[in-house]
Write a protein that holds these residues in place. Structure first.
Motif, PDB file in Angstrom:
ATOM      1  N   THR A   1      -8.957   7.363  -4.920  1.00  0.00           N
ATOM      2  CA  THR A   1      -9.721   6.002  -5.520  1.00  0.00           C
ATOM      3  C   THR A   1      -8.567   4.781  -6.300  1.00  0.00           C
ATOM      4  N   SER A   2      -7.867   5.487  -7.143  1.00  0.00           N
ATOM      5  CA  SER A   2      -6.663   4.817  -8.018  1.00  0.00           C
ATOM      6  C   SER A   2      -5.919   3.979  -6.956  1.00  0.00           C
ATOM      7  N   MET A   3      -5.332   4.387  -5.794  1.00  0.00           N
ATOM      8  CA  MET A   3      -4.697   3.613  -4.788  1.00  0.00           C
ATOM      9  C   MET A   3      -5.463   2.664  -4.387  1.00  0.00           C
TER      10      MET A   3
ATOM     11  N   ILE B   1       0.742  -1.164   0.051  1.00  0.00           N
ATOM     12  CA  ILE B   1      -0.031  -0.142   0.034  1.00  0.00           C
ATOM     13  C   ILE B   1       0.813   1.405  -0.156  1.00  0.00           C
ATOM     14  N   PRO B   2       2.145   1.176   0.591  1.00  0.00           N
ATOM     15  CA  PRO B   2       2.806   2.625   0.638  1.00  0.00           C
ATOM     16  C   PRO B   2       3.102   2.901  -1.002  1.00  0.00           C
TER      17      PRO B   2
ATOM     18  N   MET C   1      -5.349   3.758   5.617  1.00  0.00           N
ATOM     19  CA  MET C   1      -4.333   4.353   5.439  1.00  0.00           C
ATOM     20  C   MET C   1      -4.079   5.458   4.581  1.00  0.00           C
ATOM     21  N   GLY C   2      -5.247   5.779   3.842  1.00  0.00           N
ATOM     22  CA  GLY C   2      -5.360   6.979   2.851  1.00  0.00           C
ATOM     23  C   GLY C   2      -6.430   7.275   2.264  1.00  0.00           C
ATOM     24  N   SER C   3      -7.422   7.690   3.064  1.00  0.00           N
ATOM     25  CA  SER C   3      -8.681   7.965   2.262  1.00  0.00           C
ATOM     26  C   SER C   3      -9.508   9.024   3.161  1.00  0.00           C
ATOM     27  N   GLY C   4     -10.194   9.932   2.709  1.00  0.00           N
ATOM     28  CA  GLY C   4     -11.017  11.127   3.113  1.00  0.00           C
ATOM     29  C   GLY C   4     -12.312  10.764   3.392  1.00  0.00           C
TER      30      GLY C   4
END
Length: 265
Positions: free
Chosen positions: A128-130, A117-118, A206-209
């Protein structure tokens, strides 16, 4: 209908007993980090089911949380399913491709998806792409490997019979190979669906709003254990619902297979 109700009652008594024990234990402990189920249900209602009846009581927050999470989960699972089935069929049909690519596939399957994921965050940025990249990479393996194994397990007699009856390559694939491999393909898709739910949450944490994972982060920051547990219970219920729906589709899609097995025995 009465038999269905009795069957559900017979299968749910343990769950009811465990929830009751949880309620009593949590109330006796009085621990803020271990809320009783009634408080968790109240938090779930406050967060997601306090809207109007015309919208099935879904609140604005529920729409903000459910729509992105479910869209990422289902789209990532569907993409992984398409890629996994297509590549698995190609590998399963070619003995040379299977021998050459199997070590690479086993290595890719063994890599824990959360560790990448990093890298996906650097490569695709937050968003979204990640999240889709993390889900697709993590769930494609059970579909691909099960499809390849299912195709390789097709009886040579079936293929020879298809050739005798004049079926071309595409027709053999459609009417012989894919139906014979369908049980293993569905097994891979079912496993992949559970993985997709897990990776959806990890990617959002880990990375979403937005999404359910983001709601869990917010509950932690705001020191709301009841809302944190509400998210955990919601994810468990969502997993059960998705699995149940998939089993219904699988049972209907493979009804012919069970009938053929009964006839052969």
């Amino acid at each position: 209908m009465k038999h269905v109700a009795l069957a559900l009652l017979g299968r749910s008594w343990l769950l009811v007993l465990l929830v009751a024990a949880w309620e009593l234990a949590a109330r006796r402990a009085g621990d803020l980090y271990f809320p009783p189920p009634t408080r968790i249900v109240s938090a779930m209602r406050e967060l997601w089911w306090s809207g109007p009846a015309s919208r099935l009581w879904l609140s604005d927050r529920a729409v903000d949380d459910f729509v992105p999470s479910l869209s990422h989960l289902l789209l990532g699972w569907a993409l992984a399913g398409i890629v996994g089935i297509a590549v698995g069929v190609v590998i399963g049909l070619s003995r040379i491709a299977y021998l050459v690519l199997d070590p690479v596939l086993q290595f890719g399957r063994a890599v824990p998806p959360p560790t990448l994921i990093p890298f996906f965050m650097v490569a695709f940025g937050l968003g979204t792409s990640m999240q889709l990249a993390a889900i697709v990479f993590g769930v494609v393996w059970p579909v691909l490997l099960n499809t390849a194994d299912g195709v390789r397990a097709v009886e040579p007699v079936q293929l020879d019979s298809a050739r005798v009856f004049g079926l071309g390559g595409f027709a053999r694939l459609r009417y012989v190979v894919l139906p014979a491999a369908a049980p293993r393909i569905f097994a891979g898709l079912r496993v992949a669906l559970g993985f997709a739910l897990i990776l959806m949450v990890i990617a959002e944490l880990m990375g979403s709003g937005d999404g359910i994972g983001s709601r869990l982060n917010a509950a932690e920051r705001e020191f709301r254990p009841d809302q944190l547990w509400a998210g955990i219970v919601l994810l468990g219920a969502l997993g059960c619902v998705l699995n149940g729906l998939f089993l219904l589709v699988e049972r209907k899609a493979l009804a012919w297979h069970r009938g053929a097995r009964r006839m052969s025995t």
